[in-house]
Design an enzyme around this catalytic site. Structure first.
Site, PDB file in Angstrom:
ATOM      1  N   MET A 166       0.756  -1.242  -0.046  1.00  0.00           N
ATOM      2  CA  MET A 166       0.065  -0.058  -0.008  1.00  0.00           C
ATOM      3  C   MET A 166       0.940   1.316   0.020  1.00  0.00           C
ATOM      4  SD  MET A 166      -3.605  -1.013   1.839  1.00  0.00           S
ATOM      5  CE  MET A 166      -2.834  -0.880   3.678  1.00  0.00           C
ATOM      6  N   GLY A 167       1.985   0.929  -0.406  1.00  0.00           N
ATOM      7  CA  GLY A 167       3.073   2.352  -0.634  1.00  0.00           C
ATOM      8  C   GLY A 167       3.562   2.783   0.950  1.00  0.00           C
ATOM      9  N   HIS A 187       8.938   1.399   3.051  1.00  0.00           N
ATOM     10  CA  HIS A 187       9.960   1.434   4.151  1.00  0.00           C
ATOM     11  C   HIS A 187      10.747   0.205   4.124  1.00  0.00           C
ATOM     12  CE1 HIS A 187       7.657  -1.343   6.266  1.00  0.00           C
ATOM     13  NE2 HIS A 187       6.644  -0.653   6.298  1.00  0.00           N
ATOM     14  N   HIS A 212       9.250  -3.304   3.624  1.00  0.00           N
ATOM     15  CA  HIS A 212       8.755  -3.627   2.075  1.00  0.00           C
ATOM     16  C   HIS A 212       9.944  -3.868   1.136  1.00  0.00           C
ATOM     17  CE1 HIS A 212       5.452  -0.465   3.226  1.00  0.00           C
ATOM     18  NE2 HIS A 212       4.804  -1.663   3.216  1.00  0.00           N
ATOM     19  N   GLN A 258     -10.329  -2.650   2.218  1.00  0.00           N
ATOM     20  CA  GLN A 258      -9.919  -3.300   3.729  1.00  0.00           C
ATOM     21  C   GLN A 258      -9.782  -2.618   4.602  1.00  0.00           C
ATOM     22  OE1 GLN A 258      -5.689  -4.176   1.752  1.00  0.00           O
ATOM     23  NE2 GLN A 258      -4.916  -3.666   3.637  1.00  0.00           N
ATOM     24  N   GLY A 283       4.984 -10.279   4.153  1.00  0.00           N
ATOM     25  CA  GLY A 283       5.563  -9.844   5.576  1.00  0.00           C
ATOM     26  C   GLY A 283       5.069 -10.657   6.576  1.00  0.00           C
ATOM     27  N   GLN A 328      -2.803 -12.029   8.236  1.00  0.00           N
ATOM     28  CA  GLN A 328      -3.073 -11.952   6.748  1.00  0.00           C
ATOM     29  C   GLN A 328      -2.530 -13.029   5.883  1.00  0.00           C
ATOM     30  OE1 GLN A 328      -2.740  -8.210   4.642  1.00  0.00           O
ATOM     31  NE2 GLN A 328      -0.478  -8.686   4.261  1.00  0.00           N
ATOM     32  N   ILE A 334      10.937  -6.653   9.651  1.00  0.00           N
ATOM     33  CA  ILE A 334      12.119  -5.860   9.736  1.00  0.00           C
ATOM     34  C   ILE A 334      11.585  -4.725  11.001  1.00  0.00           C
ATOM     35  CG2 ILE A 334      13.433  -4.250   8.736  1.00  0.00           C
ATOM     36  CD1 ILE A 334      13.697  -7.031   7.512  1.00  0.00           C
TER      37      ILE A 334
HETATM   38  P1  AMP Z   1       1.447  -2.812   3.478  1.00  0.00           P
HETATM   39  O1  AMP Z   1       2.028  -1.629   2.635  1.00  0.00           O
HETATM   40  O2  AMP Z   1       1.335  -2.550   4.933  1.00  0.00           O
HETATM   41  O3  AMP Z   1      -0.010  -3.705   2.916  1.00  0.00           O
HETATM   42  O4  AMP Z   1       2.631  -3.985   3.437  1.00  0.00           O
HETATM   43  C1  AMP Z   1       2.936  -4.839   2.142  1.00  0.00           C
HETATM   44  C2  AMP Z   1       3.490  -5.902   2.618  1.00  0.00           C
HETATM   45  O5  AMP Z   1       4.766  -5.541   3.235  1.00  0.00           O
HETATM   46  C3  AMP Z   1       2.873  -7.096   3.357  1.00  0.00           C
HETATM   47  O6  AMP Z   1       3.095  -8.212   3.029  1.00  0.00           O
HETATM   48  C4  AMP Z   1       3.548  -6.512   4.732  1.00  0.00           C
HETATM   49  O7  AMP Z   1       3.489  -7.648   5.568  1.00  0.00           O
HETATM   50  C5  AMP Z   1       4.776  -6.490   4.339  1.00  0.00           C
HETATM   51  N1  AMP Z   1       5.455  -5.574   5.641  1.00  0.00           N
HETATM   52  C6  AMP Z   1       5.151  -4.472   6.119  1.00  0.00           C
HETATM   53  N2  AMP Z   1       5.831  -3.960   7.040  1.00  0.00           N
HETATM   54  C7  AMP Z   1       6.722  -5.007   7.317  1.00  0.00           C
HETATM   55  C8  AMP Z   1       8.091  -5.469   8.080  1.00  0.00           C
HETATM   56  N3  AMP Z   1       8.232  -4.272   9.116  1.00  0.00           N
HETATM   57  N4  AMP Z   1       8.813  -6.303   7.974  1.00  0.00           N
HETATM   58  C9  AMP Z   1       8.407  -7.022   6.806  1.00  0.00           C
HETATM   59  N5  AMP Z   1       7.455  -7.147   6.202  1.00  0.00           N
HETATM   60  C10 AMP Z   1       6.762  -5.970   6.295  1.00  0.00           C
END
Ligand code: AMP
Length: 302
Positions: free
Chosen positions: A45-46, A49, A52, A76, A164, A170, A193
């Site tokens: 979702m951008g 960090h 990602h 969502q 992640g 999820q 991370i």
């Molecule tokens: P999001 O942008 O929050 O939808 O996350 C996109 C993907 O990045 C998802 O698969 C998350 O689980 C993963 N993700 C987000 N934060 C972290 C993190 N701190 N460490 C590892 N993966 C992450």
């Protein structure tokens, strides 16, 4: 100014090695036919960090061609304020990705109409998996996740998709979605991370008040304690400890802390119920000021 222009270009921009696509048709034109395989996929979702980027790096390492999607999926969000306030940093995201992505890699940044050309009324049945933890506190959330992920899988048709472990529930639900829908995609789970103080990296961390951010390391510290306490204490005591330890800080409220088996996600009441052949995780959601944070840790057998 230059960056703004870049974001306004039409189908895709060639200044970077990777290609940036705004439309599903544009992406499909690139990746159908003799696309390099395995094709890796990282949905996000951008507000990117290092968490990602670790997924993107793993995908790049495994696959000759990678698609990263950046799409804040409205279906969502159970909380309208959360959707409105969700950080959007497209220019920074492109800059970060262009540092690591290659010639045959793609960034999909679609508008809502591209992902949902018509209303998507599908209702998924995940049994117990979306009835616990996040499912209780964010009604409809995982149904929206399933909608967007299945739609993205249909568009991208990846061989491997990277998620992640931070979003533990999820991940379990996506594995179930893949099973139910018969997608031929391999799901790869990537480790969490963290910031130096242990706080799991999250796009929402930048929304934390400075005072709250200063204390937010307590969440992971408490999870670490929980993983050690299982030897000598039972689950009710551990839950009590974790909650009190975090709520000792002003502005912190624990929504839930549950210890669950890693595939069925049934919350345990007592450690007597733990089976030696299974794997357990402690999952937590905390309201930190106005921001909701989640984290988890593996809980060893006692
Ligand atoms: P999001 O942008 O929050 O939808 O996350 C996109 C993907 O990045 C998802 O698969 C998350 O689980 C993963 N993700 C987000 N934060 C972290 C993190 N701190 N460490 C590892 N993966 C992450």
């Amino acid at each position: 100014m230059k960056k703004l222009q870049l974001f306004n270009v039409g189908l895709y921009h060639k200044a970077h090695h990777m290609k940036i696509l705004k439309t599903v048709a544009g992406l499909k034109k690139q990746i159908t036919g003799p696309v390099l395989r395995p094709l890796g996929f990282v949905p996000t979702m951008g507000a990117l960090h290092k968490g990602h980027l670790s997924l993107v790096e793993k995908a790049i390492n495994d696959c000759p061609s990678v698609v990263v999607s950046i799409y804040v999926n409205p279906t969502q969000f159970n909380d309208r304020e959360d959707l409105i306030n969700y950080p959007r940093t497209p220019e920074d995201d492109i800059a970060l990705l262009s540092g690591i992505m290659r010639k045959n890699d793609y960034v999909l940044m679609p508008r809502d109409k591209e992902i949902y050309p018509e209303e998507d009324n599908r209702v998924f049945d995940f049994g117990n998996l979306d009835k616990v933890m996040e499912g209780i506190h964010r009604p409809g959330h995982f149904n929206g996740v399933a909608k967007v992920v299945s739609r993205l899988f249909d568009i991208v048709n990846p061989d491997i998709a990277y998620f992640g472990q931070k979003d533990f529930q999820q991940l379990v639900i996506i594995r179930e979605l893949v099973r139910q829908c018969g997608y031929k995609v391999k799901i790869v789970a990537c480790p969490i991370i963290r910031e130096n103080d242990g706080l799991a990296m999250s796009s929402r961390n930048r929304l934390l008040d400075p005072q709250i951010r200063k204390n937010a390391g307590i969440i992971y510290k408490s999870l670490l304690s929980a993983s050690k306490m299982i030897k000598s204490q039972d689950i009710p005591e551990i839950k009590k400890f974790v909650t009190a330890n975090i709520e000792a800080y002003e502005g912190f409220k624990v929504e839930y802390f549950e210890i669950v088996e890693e595939t069925r996600l049934i919350p345990l009441s007592f450690k007597n119920d733990m089976k030696s052949e299974e794997v357990y995780f402690g999952c937590i959601a905390v309201k930190a000021g106005r921001i909701r944070l989640i984290d988890n840790i593996k809980i060893p057998l006692p």
